[in-house]
Every structure is written in structure tokens, then in C-alpha cells.
Scaffold this motif. Structure first.
Motif, PDB file in Angstrom:
ATOM      1  N   TYR A   1     -12.589   1.368   3.132  1.00 39.42           N
ATOM      2  CA  TYR A   1     -12.312   1.307   4.563  1.00 39.42           C
ATOM      3  C   TYR A   1     -13.079   0.155   5.201  1.00 39.42           C
ATOM      4  O   TYR A   1     -12.537  -0.649   5.954  1.00 39.42           O
TER       5      TYR A   1
ATOM      6  N   ASP B   1      10.640   1.371   6.548  1.00 40.76           N
ATOM      7  CA  ASP B   1       9.205   1.422   6.301  1.00 40.76           C
ATOM      8  C   ASP B   1       8.410   1.320   7.596  1.00 40.76           C
ATOM      9  O   ASP B   1       7.575   2.161   7.899  1.00 40.76           O
TER      10      ASP B   1
ATOM     11  N   HIS C   1       4.403   5.140   0.917  1.00 38.34           N
ATOM     12  CA  HIS C   1       3.818   3.898   0.441  1.00 38.34           C
ATOM     13  C   HIS C   1       3.439   2.934   1.551  1.00 38.34           C
ATOM     14  O   HIS C   1       2.896   1.884   1.278  1.00 38.34           O
ATOM     15  N   THR C   2       3.740   3.263   2.782  1.00 35.58           N
ATOM     16  CA  THR C   2       3.703   2.200   3.806  1.00 35.58           C
ATOM     17  C   THR C   2       2.291   1.723   4.123  1.00 35.58           C
ATOM     18  O   THR C   2       2.126   0.683   4.738  1.00 35.58           O
TER      19      THR C   2
ATOM     20  N   ILE D   1       9.222   5.419   8.972  1.00 32.53           N
ATOM     21  CA  ILE D   1       8.158   6.152   8.283  1.00 32.53           C
ATOM     22  C   ILE D   1       6.830   5.977   9.001  1.00 32.53           C
ATOM     23  O   ILE D   1       6.150   6.957   9.333  1.00 32.53           O
ATOM     24  N   ASP D   2       6.471   4.722   9.261  1.00 29.66           N
ATOM     25  CA  ASP D   2       5.177   4.494   9.883  1.00 29.66           C
ATOM     26  C   ASP D   2       5.068   5.194  11.228  1.00 29.66           C
ATOM     27  O   ASP D   2       4.107   5.904  11.489  1.00 29.66           O
TER      28      ASP D   2
ATOM     29  N   TYR E   1     -14.365  10.887  11.087  1.00 31.31           N
ATOM     30  CA  TYR E   1     -13.528  11.170   9.926  1.00 31.31           C
ATOM     31  C   TYR E   1     -14.288  11.968   8.892  1.00 31.31           C
ATOM     32  O   TYR E   1     -13.768  12.868   8.265  1.00 31.31           O
TER      33      TYR E   1
ATOM     34  N   TRP F   1      -4.196  15.079  15.824  1.00 34.56           N
ATOM     35  CA  TRP F   1      -5.493  14.833  16.494  1.00 34.56           C
ATOM     36  C   TRP F   1      -5.538  15.522  17.858  1.00 34.56           C
ATOM     37  O   TRP F   1      -6.495  16.182  18.213  1.00 34.56           O
TER      38      TRP F   1
ATOM     39  N   PHE G   1      -7.027   4.601   5.626  1.00 37.79           N
ATOM     40  CA  PHE G   1      -7.929   5.734   5.603  1.00 37.79           C
ATOM     41  C   PHE G   1      -7.186   7.040   5.850  1.00 37.79           C
ATOM     42  O   PHE G   1      -7.359   8.024   5.131  1.00 37.79           O
ATOM     43  N   VAL G   2      -6.344   7.027   6.872  1.00 35.72           N
ATOM     44  CA  VAL G   2      -5.649   8.272   7.226  1.00 35.72           C
ATOM     45  C   VAL G   2      -4.718   8.709   6.094  1.00 35.72           C
ATOM     46  O   VAL G   2      -4.734   9.865   5.670  1.00 35.72           O
TER      47      VAL G   2
ATOM     48  N   THR H   1       0.329  12.196  13.004  1.00 38.36           N
ATOM     49  CA  THR H   1      -1.133  12.281  12.971  1.00 38.36           C
ATOM     50  C   THR H   1      -1.704  12.347  14.387  1.00 38.36           C
ATOM     51  O   THR H   1      -2.631  13.104  14.654  1.00 38.36           O
TER      52      THR H   1
ATOM     53  N   LEU I   1      -7.489   1.670   9.225  1.00 41.69           N
ATOM     54  CA  LEU I   1      -7.307   3.032   9.707  1.00 41.69           C
ATOM     55  C   LEU I   1      -6.118   3.695   9.013  1.00 41.69           C
ATOM     56  O   LEU I   1      -6.180   4.848   8.574  1.00 41.69           O
ATOM     57  N   LYS I   2      -5.047   2.911   8.886  1.00 42.84           N
ATOM     58  CA  LYS I   2      -3.852   3.448   8.243  1.00 42.84           C
ATOM     59  C   LYS I   2      -4.166   3.830   6.798  1.00 42.84           C
ATOM     60  O   LYS I   2      -3.802   4.911   6.330  1.00 42.84           O
TER      61      LYS I   2
ATOM     62  N   LEU J   1     -13.405  15.376   7.452  1.00 45.35           N
ATOM     63  CA  LEU J   1     -13.238  15.537   6.015  1.00 45.35           C
ATOM     64  C   LEU J   1     -14.000  16.755   5.514  1.00 45.35           C
ATOM     65  O   LEU J   1     -13.458  17.623   4.829  1.00 45.35           O
TER      66      LEU J   1
ATOM     67  N   LEU K   1      -6.728   9.832   3.099  1.00 45.94           N
ATOM     68  CA  LEU K   1      -7.469  11.061   3.394  1.00 45.94           C
ATOM     69  C   LEU K   1      -6.539  12.259   3.309  1.00 45.94           C
ATOM     70  O   LEU K   1      -6.873  13.287   2.699  1.00 45.94           O
ATOM     71  N   ILE K   2      -5.359  12.116   3.902  1.00 38.83           N
ATOM     72  CA  ILE K   2      -4.397  13.211   3.806  1.00 38.83           C
ATOM     73  C   ILE K   2      -4.088  13.489   2.343  1.00 38.83           C
ATOM     74  O   ILE K   2      -4.063  14.634   1.880  1.00 38.83           O
TER      75      ILE K   2
END
Lengths: 683, 600
Positions: free
Chosen positions: B147, A630, B293-294, A634-635, A663, A646, B166-167, A642, B163-164, A667, B170-171
Motif C-alpha cells: 500500500y 472494467d 481484476h480491476t 465493475i469499478d 483500515y 463504510w 488495499f480495499v 464499499t 486505496l483500490k 481488519l 483486504l476484502i
């Protein structure tokens, strides 16, 4: 029959009222309240017992071979194809079980009032087994909580016994597990008790996975979970039809049956899931008498009895084999245990093995009958253990001895229990204590089974060895506790138990003597009552997948010659065991019999180490997922991804500063971009 | 019908908190007053939402409609049915409780209240809107207050966590948007029958037709009104070009009864497949499903108690709700084809979440991971009715009814238990200033009521029967067995892990010896305050009531699901362009034939 409904309701009222009273009085629960709670709970238990006796009488009067009375209380879930109700099923099995459960429960309710004197002490309880700082822990009494949990247990147990479908059985099955968890953890300040409570619930959950899957599979195969419905159909007859037809569903039925049996492995402490039961002795002794010997642990045997028509011969042979293995393991461990309650715990495991063996051999009556008689004599023995512990504050056999002089009544009552569990009696006359009848029936069954399956000799040898070991460890237990000279100051200064303790023991002792008797003149006995309500088929059944497995018919063990042989076999084994006790005593090795060191090491060190190792490895697996995967994999990969995005964007790297405006811009841009893309793609 | 509340209630519910937020922003009131006003407003919303119980949702969704931008096919279409009702009630009930639980917030209280109200608008909006654009707007509306709520009032690492969050989300919402736009881009209202259009609320909110003739009459009356949408419809029909729509009910009709979405897009898959995959991915992030899920543990650990309650209690349900409301009805065949994936992800989430929870020493992180585990049942339940073959169509639709009803029930049950558990953790944190399980212990003696209620909620989360978690787990498992026995077996085995981490938490936090009187810890372990009882007791009570009598709630949910399942049962695609054999279920007409060939 409203009776069946009222009995658990009465207990439930008790369980529901008690916490409210407790919570109303925030801060400290006064002794008067606690006492009132205990009285209410006891009154409810007595009421349940009364109603159960009325139901039993009505049932006998009605004729126990009549079809069961079934019905629904309320609808639990109905969605699409699923329709579950909180339903009941009254037949011989549930009526007799209700009586046994409420009887033992009432005895324990009364007994506990006398046992928990220190919980009612105005200055609070001093628990010398826990240190708070350097002093023994001092805490408030919590008698009310004990009776609250006890009522919850009684409610759940009655629900389990009376339930009319497998889903409700599962519900109450879990609820007895929960109340057992709470009761074992009654002394939750003691680390051993808190751990034992968790362990009991975990092992049971593990086994219940099988029960859950078996239930799911059965529902998917038959579309219903009601045991017997009003029109004589239902799960049991559907399963029986599947079994008799053979075919593709037969294999599924075997798996489902094994799943159900898996649930019983946990609850009835069978091999390999027995280890929670000795640990459960951390609970208060009255609890051990009710929950962990007479009622809850017998629920596994009860469930096998309940779903008996669903079990194929293949499954039954597995049930019998596991039972035989368990009875040997339990008996061997009981011979070496050094604690009064631990001996009894292993003895319970061993006797549960007997019951499972009997069920597996096709002896439905023998198994359930032994369940009943065992409930009487084993709860008697546990209550006696409680009296001894109450008097000496120790259950360690090395600290006891010579109590016969100080506690003669307890010694006699215990003696009755010991003789009953050994199955003392005279085979020729057919006269003996309750254990004599039920154990003989099991031996008859084993001989009958051996005649039908010549390969299964060990299923006859195992109970014979078990009977000898039973005589040995029970004789050893009684001699070490009551005979000889006191081995500690506490034992030398012990006092006879109070009347509130002795009275329930007396009632149970009377039943431990007489539960197997035939009522003179009426020709009515418990065994005959059960026999009339037995679902076991009268002709022999042969396995489809494994034709070697032959389950004899319900009355095949009445064949000539079996009864006498069974009686002699049991008597001979018991005599051998007693002889062994005598020899050990003369040689002074009673406290520490041959091989005890090895067995104790296995019991107290090896098995717990395996348990711990298992728990640790599962937890490190979790750590691996949570940390290594995790957090790192993954993180980090998503963050890298990301960031890359960016950076690839036009001057968007400032976004990383966390400015939300960017953002939102992003968006909106994204929306516009994707939207136009999608629309353009089509138009 | 006189007792039925007017359906103008629906826009009121959505806008009331937002109006309140604006008013609060302008009005010069103190922190305490704004807190009280907000609470009052939230209670009012909850009371209004409770009157929705009087709406008879059994025949189908009850609608409220306003023309918004008819030229691109979007309207302000709100509706309440058995699917949205429980979640609306859950949201309306949890919001005031979450505010009560935020007593510890004492900085920028007014801003906090404004954001909470905005959040409530967004959540209610998502559950009530039946138009994709509106749905998406509300979905995004949730993101921004959340947020700030994490980023401003959170713990030490709040910036990173916010931030995490949100990102990730958002995705997720962009993927979902793309999926929705694909469906929109292929939709055409004109081929739908008058009955279908009436059911989708195209002719107006009250125009539910009982017969085809009546529907046709309605259509003519509607066209005669000359409203902008009617004019558009008329023109499209006359000129023969497609009339796009964002109406989710209409899109569901299109998805299940026409082959408009069955045109090939790219990669060998058709539009419905892509739409489903995108919707699924977007909503799986919100749910959250492993491996997306992180963000959840991070966000929970940092978020303040009240925000955590809403995050777990309501926000996680958005994903599941979106799947039931949009993904399955719009793309039934693709859903059937990918059921194995959904079930697999569900089972993995269940096991993964439970294992990870087992490894935690942070009480809150443990509860957060348990959410991951419990939301896996939602996916498993949805995947239950998978293979849409003609021979077993009715039977499989029944399975989906059972599984999806169980999934919705599980969402409600988890909303109750997780909100309660996060609050219980908050209670501990407030008293001790840390959440390290290894340094807690013996709480049951100084705080018996708080510990008792927390243990009830823990047991509900563990799945003890008689409490709500059991029903929510049992129904998906029963339903999914036939299609995915391995996934069900894995999920059933994971109940042991659930017991393992739950009992570990109870043993470490509540059992054990309490601190001796001279220890400073003993002073901190104060019993619950009245406000805290007010938050925790209703949740524990709800867990018991839902567990003993789940049927009243299930009765509400089931018709809405069954209506959908019926649509899923017989999608009559007739397109010949399919490249995937399972994508095209046989039509009703073909069914008897197919049944015969498989049986003989």
C-alpha cells in the motif's frame, strides 16, 4: 544416424553465435563482423547440405522402403500422463525434405551475399522508401541481422522436417513462423513491412489454433504424440486403427484432422487465409525465395504428408476442395498482378493449391513430388526476380521490359523456370522439365479420383483451368519483363547480374530441368523414391460418415489410359494458356488483361479493407471491455458497494480519507468478528 | 544427507529481511548505503534460498516447527516442498532485481528499502508457511508495505490506486480468512491415523513414518514428551472433544480422508463447499480473475517499476499458490463440483484480459492486462481434474497432476516474463517520460540490446515455443481438454488475441523508423546501462532456459502435486448427510462396483 541431428545443430550454432558477436560490439557492428557472420552462416548451411546429402545417399543405399529411424534427443516434458521428448523421425519424407531445404537454403545464403551489397556499404544504407523528416532514411547496414534470422529459420525448418512427434512439429512450426516474422520485418522502418510481418504472424496464429486443438484432441484420444515409435506403434498407427475401426472416435478423428488441416491453411496460404503471403513480399527477395516459396509455405503440405494416415476420406475431400479453390484464386490473381514478386506470390499460392489438391485426391507422391519440383523452379524464379530488382530497383512490371538485351543470362534462366512451372514436355516420350512430371502425376491422380467419384468433376476441371492460367500468367510475366522495349530509364540501363547471383540460379535451373528425370540405367528417380516411402494405402478407402467420398488406392492411377489422357489434358491446357498470351500480346493488352481492374481492386482494396475492419472491430470489443465494463461498471459498482458499507458502519466514513490506521482497526475487528462467528457456529 | 542444508534455514529466510528492515530503521545510514545494504541482504537471502535446491523434496514437504499457540491449534510450521520451492526461488531472485530496477527512486530511499524488505518477508512467509494463521499473517503483512509503496512512490493517481488495491485485497483476504476459519471450526485431529498425523508434522518436523507401526510408536513417544500440543491431544482424545488445528497438512488430510467438512452449513451446501467458495473468491481477487481484476491495471499504472515487477512477478502468484496449497487439498470434492466454474472463470479471464490489453495505448496498462489473461491459465489448469468419480479416479488425478503442475509452471513463467516486461516498460518510461505507444517507435535502432531482450520476453509472453510461456500454456490446455473442451477452445482461440496485442506493442514501440538525429527524441533513446542489462538479461535468459528445458523444474513440482492428486483421487467420505450427489465420491471399497455398472 547422427547426421540428422548434426544438420540442424550446425545451423543452430550459426544462429546462436551471431547475436553474441553482434551484442559484444555495442554501438556499431563493423562490416568485417557482418561479413564474418555471413560466412559462418553460409558455412553452416553448406555443412547442413553436405550432411543431408550423405543422409540421402545412405537412405537410398539402405533401401527407402525400410522402416523409419526414430529416437529421442532429450526429454522435454514428462508430467503425469504426458511424456514429450525432442525426438526425430527419419524416413523418406524427412530425408528428402532435408535435402531440398538445405539445398535451397545454401543457394540463398550464397545469393544474399551478392544481393545485399548496399547493406555492406561503409556509409550506411539509404532507404528511399522511408522518409525521415523530408530526406530518405539513412541507417546502418544490418547484414549480420539478416543472416542471424536466416540461420534461425533454417534451424527451425530442419527441426520441423525432422521432428518425430506432433508436439515438436508444433514447436518448430511456430518457430518458423517467428523467423518468418523477423525476416519479413527486416526493413522494419517501412510501415508496410512492419505491418506485413505482423499480419503474417497473426494469420498463422489464427490457423494454429486449429493445429493446437487438433493436437490436444489427438493426445487426449490416443495418449501420445510420437508419430512412430520404436516398436512400430505410435500416433500414426493408432490413428489409422481408429480410422479403420470407425466407431465413436471416428468423428473425433475427423475433427482432429480438420484441426491439423486448419494449421496448414495458414502456413501454406490456402483459402481463406492466403492474404498474408502476397504482403510477405515486403521482405527481402532472397527471403521470399527461401521462406515464402520453397520451404516454409510448403510446410503445410509437408504436415499433411506427415500425418496422412490420420486423415479420413472426408477430411481428404475437404483438403482437395480447398486446394482446388486456392489454385484457381491464386492463378486468377496472378494474371492481374502488376508487380513481379506479387505475380510470383500468387503463383506460389496457386501451386500450393495444386499440392493440397493432390494430397486430398489420395496422391501423396504427387503432392510431395510437386512440392520438391516447385521448390526448385519457384526459388529460381524468385532469385531471378531479385536479380531484376537489384538491377532496376523496381519490381513494377510497368517499369520493366526489354531486359533480354541487357540481362541475357538472367532472361534465359528465368525462361527455364517459366517453362518448368508450365510443365513443358512431350507427353508421348515422357520427357520434359521437372514440372512436367509432377504436374502430370497430379492430373493422373485427378482423373483417377474422378473415375472413383463421379460427382467430383470440378476437382478435375479446376486444375485444368489452373494449368491454362499458369501458362498465361507466366508467359505474361516473362514477356513483360524481358521482351519488348524498356519502359523506364532504369530498365534501359540495367546491367547483368553478378556471378554470386547467377551461380545459385544456375544450380537451381539445372535442378528445375532435371529433378523429375529418371537416372539412366539405374531406374531411380525422385518419384520412385517417394513412392517406396509413401504411407498412402494401396486399396481404396471409403468414408464412414460420408460413403460418397472414395479415395482411390495409391497405384490406381496407373490404370491404362490415364497417363496419356493426363498428359494431353495438361498439354492442351498449357497450349490454350500460351495462345491466350499470344492474343493478348498482339492486342497490346498484356499489361492490363481483361478483367484485371476488378481483380486488382479485389486484391488491393477489398480484401485489405475486410482485414482492417476485422482488426478494428476486435479492438473496439476490447475497448468496450476495458472501459465500459472494467472502469465504469465493475469499478463503480464496487466503489459504490464499499462506500455503502463504510457509511453503514459506525463513523467509519472517515476511512475514505485514506488513513491506514482505520483500515488496520477494521481488519482486526473483521478478523475477530468472523473468527468468533465461525468458532461459535461450530462449538 | 550431509549435503542437505539444515531446515532452520526456513525461519531464517523469512525473518532475515524483517530483521534487516528493523536494523535499517534504527541505523543512521545514508540513502546510498541503505540501498547497498538492502541489496546485499536480498542477495544473501537469494543465495540462502538457492541452497534449498539441495533439499530433496521428492518424498514430501520438509518441515520446521516451533510451538506458538498450541491452545488454539496453531504452530509456527514452515515447510518446503516441490510446490513452494520454485516460488520461493522466484521471490528471492526477483527481489534484488526489483531493487536494482528502482534506481530512479531518490526520495525517502531508506523507507523504500525498509518496505521492500518487509514485503520480501511477507512473500517468503506465505510460500513457506504450512499453518493457516501464519499464512494469513504473512498474507496481510504484504498488504501494508505494498500500500505504501504504491501510495508514496507511485504516479499521479497513486492515492486512489493504492486505496483500490488495499480495499480489493483486504476484502479478498477477509473472504479467505472466513474460508479458513470454517475449515478450522470443523476440524478434529483426533480421528486421524498415526501415519497421517506423522505426515502432517504433528509429532515433530522430522517424524516421517515409513510404516503404520512406526507411526504409532512415534505417536506414543510424542505423547510421552508432555509438550503442550501433546497434552492437548491427549486430553481431547480422553475427553472425546474435538481438537481443532490450523495445520494445513493436517487439514488436507482431514479434507481428503474424513467427512469432517461434510457437515451441512447453510443454503443446502456443506462446510467444505462454503470454505472452498470463500477461499476461491478470496484468492481469485489476488490472482486476479475476471471480474475481480480491476484493481490490477490501476495499481500497475501507478506503481513504480520495481514495485510493479514484484506485484506482477510474485504477488499475483499468491492467489494461485493459495488455491493449490489450501483450497484444493482441503475441499477436493467441492473443488470437483465447482470445476466448471473455475474453468469458466479461467477461460473468461484469458479472453477478457487479452481483449482489454488490445485496447490499451498505455504500454504498462497493456502488460498489466496481459497478466490477467495469463493467470487465467492457472485456473484452467487447476480445473483440469474435475469429476471425482470412482470409475475414473486415477485417470482424473493424473489430469489434475498435469494441470496443476502446468499451473505452477505458468506461475513461474509468468513471474519471469511479466517482471521482465514491466522492467522493459520502465526503461522506456524513464527515457521518454511517457508510455503512450502511439508516440513511441523505432527503439530497436538506438537500443538494440534492450529491444532484443524485450522482444524475447514479449515472445515468451506470447507463447512462442522454446520460451517459457509456451509450456505454461500447453500443459493446462492439454490437461483440461477432456473436462472442459469449450473452455480450452476459447483459451486456444485467445492465443490469436495475445499475438494481436503483443505484436501491436512490438510494432509500435520497437519497429518503425527511429527519430532523425536532430529530433530531441533521438537523444533520449540511450542504450541500456549496465545495471539495466543486469536486470533484463537474467530474466530473458531464464525465459529461454525454462522454455527449452522445462523438465528439471517440472520434476521438482510434480511429486508435490502428485501427492496431493493422490489424496484427491480417493477421498473416502462415508457421510450420509450429503445433499449433493456429486459431492460424495464413492469410497475405494465401492469403486469396482461402480465401474461395473457404468460399463455394462
Amino acid at each position: 544416424m547422427l547426421v540428422a541431428w548434426l544438420a540442424p545443430l550446425a545451423a543452430f550454432v550459426a544462429a546462436a553465435i551471431v547475436p553474441t558477436i553482434e551484442h559484444r560490439r555495442r554501438g556499431r557492428v563493423s562490416i568485417a563482423t557482418a561479413r564474418a557472420v555471413a560466412q559462418v552462416a553460409t558455412a553452416c548451411s553448406v555443412l547442413s547440405l553436405g550432411l543431408a546429402l550423405v543422409a540421402l545417399a545412405a537412405w537410398v543405399w539402405r533401401g527407402s522402403d525400410q522402416p523409419p529411424i526414430v529416437g529421442d534427443w532429450f526429454r522435454f516434458v514428462r508430467v503425469g500422463p504426458l511424456d514429450l521428448s525432442a525426438g526425430y523421425c527419419l524416413d523418406t519424407l524427412s530425408v528428402v525434405m532435408t535435402t531440398v531445404v538445405t539445398l535451397v537454403a545454401t543457394c540463398v545464403h550464397v545469393y544474399a551475399r551478392g544481393y545485399f551489397t548496399e547493406e555492406m556499404a561503409p556509409e550506411g544504407v539509404v532507404d528511399s522508401e522511408v522518409l525521415s523528416g523530408t530526406l530518405p532514411l539513412q541507417r546502418e547496414g544490418r547484414l549480420h541481422r539478416f543472416y542471424q534470422h536466416l540461420s534461425l529459420f533454417l534451424f527451425s525448418m530442419l527441426g520441423l522436417v525432422l521432428s518425430g512427434n506432433l508436439a515438436m512439429t508444433f514447436v518448430f512450426w511456430e518457430l518458423v513462423g517467428l523467423s518468418s516474422y523477423l525476416l519479413i520485418g527486416f526493413y522494419y522502418e517501412r510501415e508496410a513491412a512492419a505491418n506485413a510481418a505482423s499480419k503474417a504472424m497473426l494469420v498463422n496464429r489464427l490457423a494454429d489454433v486449429g493445429l493446437l486443438l487438433g493436437m490436444i484432441a489427438l493426445w487426449n484420444a490416443t495418449g501420445g504424440l510420437v508419430f512412430i515409435d520404436g516398436e512400430g506403434g505410435g500416433l500414426l498407427s493408432a490413428g489409422q486403427a481408429l480410422r479403420e475401426s470407425g466407431g465413436a472416435n471416428y468423428r473425433m478423428l475427423c475433427w482432429a484432422g480438420l484441426g491439423l488441416f486448419c494449421g496448414c491453411l495458414g502456413k501454406s496460404a490456402q483459402f481463406p487465409l492466403w492474404t498474408w503471403l502476397p504482403d510477405a513480399m515486403q521482405g527481402p527477395t532472397p527471403v521470399s525465395a527461401l521462406v515464402h516459396s520453397a520451404t516454409m509455405v510448403a510446410a503445410g503440405v509437408f504436415l499433411i504428408g506427415r500425418v496422412y494416415p490420420l486423415l479420413t476420406p472426408e477430411v481428404l475431400v475437404i483438403v482437395a476442395s480447398v486446394g482446388a479453390l486456392t489454385l484457381l484464386i491464386g492463378a486468377v490473381l496472378a494474371c492481374a498482378a502488376a508487380d513481379f514478386k506479387r505475380v510470383l506470390a500468387f503463383s506460389t499460392i496457386s501451386q500450393l493449391g495444386y499440392m493440397m489438391l493432390a494430397m486430398g485426391l489420395g496422391g501423396w507422391v504427387a503432392g510431395i513430388f510437386h512440392l520438391m519440383t516447385h521448390a526448385m523452379f519457384k526459388s529460381l524464379l524468385f532469385l531471378a526476380a531479385g536479380a531484376v530488382i537489384h538491377a532496376t530497383h523496381s519490381g513494377d512490371l510497368a517499369q520493366l521490359g526489354g531486359l533480354r538485351q541487357r540481362m541475357p543470362r538472367t532472361a534465359w534462366l528465368t525462361g527455364i523456370g517459366v517453362l518448368a512451372i508450365m510443365g513443358a514436355g512431350i507427353p508421348g516420350l515422357g520427357l520434359g522439365l521437372s514440372g512436367f512430371y509432377s504436374k502430370d502425376l497430379i492430373f493422373e491422380q485427378a482423373i483417377g479420383f474422378y473415375r472413383a467419384n463421379s460427382w467430383a468433376g470440378w476437382l478435375l476441371v479446376a486444375p485444368t483451368i489452373g494449368a491454362a492460367l499458369t501458362a498465361f500468367y507466366m508467359g505474361r510475366l516473362w514477356l513483360l519483363t524481358f521482351a519488348g522495349k524498356p519502359r523506364s530509364v532504369a530498365a534501359a540501363e540495367a546491367h547483368e547480374a553478378a556471378p554470386t547471383l547467377l551461380l545459385p540460379m544456375l544450380v537451381l535451373a539445372a535442378l528445375a530441368i532435371s529433378a523429375g528425370w529418371t537416372l539412366p540405367g539405374l531406374n531411380a528417380s525422385l518419384a520412385a523414391l517417394l513412392d517406396a516411402g509413401s504411407p498412402a494405402p494401396h486399396q481404396l478407402t471409403v468414408g464412414t460418415l460420408w460413403p460418397e467420398a472414395v479415395i482411390p488406392g495409391a497405384h490406381d492411377h496407373h490404370a491404362p489410359g490415364i497417363k496419356l489422357r493426363a498428359g494431353l489434358l495438361a498439354l492442351g491446357a498449357t497450349a490454350a494458356g500460351l495462345a491466350l498470351v499470344g492474343i493478348s500480346r498482339l492486342r497490346g493488352r498484356l499489361a492490363n488483361p481483361l478483367g484485371a481492374g476488378v481483380v486488382q481492386a479485389l486484391d488491393l482494396r477489398t480484401l485489405p479493407a475486410i482485414n482492417r475492419g476485422f482488426a478494428t472491430s476486435v479492438r473496439s470489443c476490447g475497448t468496450f471491455l476495458a472501459e465500459a465494463i472494467d472502469r465504469w461498471t465493475i469499478d463503480n459498482s464496487l466503489i459504490g458497494f464499499t462506500r455503502g458499507l463504510w457509511r453503514g458502519g459506525v463513523a467509519l466514513h472517515r476511512i475514505e480519507t485514506g488513513s491506514l490506521r482505520h483500515y488496520i482497526v477494521f481488519l482486526v475487528l473483521g478478523v475477530v468478528f468472523l473468527g468468533s462467528l465461525a468458532i461459535l457456529a461450530v462449538v | 544427507m550431509t549435503t542437505t542444508p539444515p531446515l532452520t534455514l526456513l525461519p531464517m529466510l523469512v525473518t532475515l529481511p524483517a530483521i534487516g528492515a528493523l536494523g535499517l530503521l534504527i541505523a543512521p545510514v545514508s540513502a546510498a548505503v541503505s540501498r547497498r545494504l538492502t541489496l546485499g541482504l536480498m542477495l544473501l537471502v537469494a543465495a540462502l534460498a538457492a541452497t534449498l535446491l539441495g533439499v530433496d523434496t521428492a518424498p514430501g514437504p520438509r518441515l520446521w516447527l516451533a510451538d506458538w499457540a498450541p491452545s488454539i491449534g496453531t504452530q509456527a510450521l514452515l515447510g518446503i516442498d516441490g510446490l513452494s520451492l520454485p516460488l520461493v526461488l522466484l521471490t528471492a531472485a526477483l527481489c534484488p532485481l526489483a531493487l536494482l530496477a528502482s534506481e530512479a527512486i531518490n526520495q525517502r530511499v531508506k523507507t523504500f528499502c525498509v518496505l521492500m524488505l518487509l514485503l520480501e518477508t511477507g512473500m517468503l512467509g506465505v510460500f513457506l508457511s504450512l499453518d493457516f494463521v501464519l499464512f494469513y499473517v504473512c498474507w496481510e503483512l504484504i498488504l501494508i508495505p505494498m500500500y505504501f509503496l504504491i501510495g508514496l512512490w507511485g504516479g499521479a493517481n497513486r492515492q486512489a490506486a493504492a486505496l483500490k488495491f488495499f480495499v480489493f485485497t483486504l476484502i479478498g483476504s477477509l473472504l479467505m480468512l472466513a474460508g479458513g476459519l470454517i475449515a478450522y471450526g470443523h476440524s478434529d485431529l483426533t480421528p486421524l491415523s498415526a501415519t497421517q498425523l506423522a505426515a502432517a508434522g504433528v509429532f515433530g518436523p522430522h517424524a516421517v513414518a515409513s510404516s503404520g507401526a512406526e507411526a504409532t510408536a512415534m505417536q506414543e513417544a510424542w505423547l510421552a514428551t508432555g509438550s503442550p500440543s501433546a497434552t492437548n491431544f491427549d486430553r481431547a482424545q480422553a475427553e472425546g472433544h474435538a481438537l481443532r488445528s490450523f495445520n494445513l497438512l493436517a487439514l488436507a488430510q482431514i479434507g481428503s480422508s474424513t467427512d469432517q467438512f461434510a457437515v451441512p452449513l447453510f443454503g443446502g451446501h456443506n462446510a467444505a463447499w462454503w470454505a472452498f467458495v470463500l477461499l476461491l473468491a478470496g484468492m481469485a481477487i489476488k490472482l486476479p480473475a475476471v471480474p475481480l481484476h480491476t484493481w490490477l491495471p490501476a495499481a500497475h499504472v501507478e506503481a513504480p517499476t520495481g514495485v510493479s515487477m514484484l506485484l506482477a512477478g510474485v504477488l499475483l502468484k499468491l492467489g494461485g499458490y493459495g488455491l493449490v496449497r489450501i483450497a484444493w487439498p482441503l475441499c477436493p470434492a467441492a473443488a470437483a463440483e465447482l470445476a466448471w466454474l473455475v474453468a469458466g472463470v479461467g477461460a473468461i479471464s484469458i479472453v477478457w484480459g487479452a481483449l482489454a490489453a488490445l485496447a490499451q495505448d498505455d504500454f504498462k496498462r497493456l502488460v498489466a492486462y496481459s497478466s490477467v489473461s495469463h493467470m487465467g491459465y492457472v485456473l484452467l489448469g487447476l480445473a483440469a481434474g474435475s469429476v471425482a468419480t470412482s470409475s475414473g479416479g486415477a485417470w482424473l488425478a493424473e489430469r489434475w497432476t498435469l494441470g496443476a503442475t502446468g499451473a505452477v509452471f505458468q506461475m513461474v513463467a509468468h513471474g519471469v516474463t511479466s517482471a521482465g516486461l514491466f522492467f522493459a516498460v520502465g526503461v522506456v518510461y524513464e527515457r521518454f517520460g511517457h508510455r503512450d505507444l502511439r508516440r513511441l517507435g523505432g527503439l530497436i535502432n538506438p537500443m538494440p540490446l534492450g529491444s532484443g531482450l524485450a522482444i524475447v520476453l514479449f515472445m515468451a509472453s506470447l507463447g512462442v515455443p522454446g520460451l517459457c510461456g509456451f509450456v505454461g500454456e500447453l500443459l493446462p490446455l492439454l490437461a483440461a481438454w477432456q473436462a472442459h473442451p469449450l473452455a480450452v477452445a476459447a483459451a486456444a482461440a485467445a492465443t490469436v488475441l495475445t499475438a494481436l496485442y503483443t505484436l501491436r506493442a512490438i510494432r509500435l514501440a520497437y519497429f518503425g523508423a527511429d527519430a532523425p538525429p536532430d529530433d530531441p527524441r533521438a537523444l533520449e533513446a540511450k542504450p541500456l546501462r549496465a545495471t539495466e542489462i543486469l536486470v533484463l538479461a537474467p530474466l530473458a535468459l531464464a525465459a529461454i532456459v525454462l522454455g527449452v528445458r522445462p523438465q528439471p523444474l517440472l520434476e521438482r513440482i510434480e511429486p508435490a502435486i502428485a501427492a496431493r492428486a493422490h489424496a484427491l483421487q480417493a477421498p473416502s467420505h462415508t457421510s450420509a448427510t450429503a445433499k449433493l450427489p456429486t459431492f460424495l465420491p464413492l469410497t475405494r471399497h465401492d469403486a469396482p462396483d461402480a465401474g461395473r455398472t457404468t460399463r455394462r
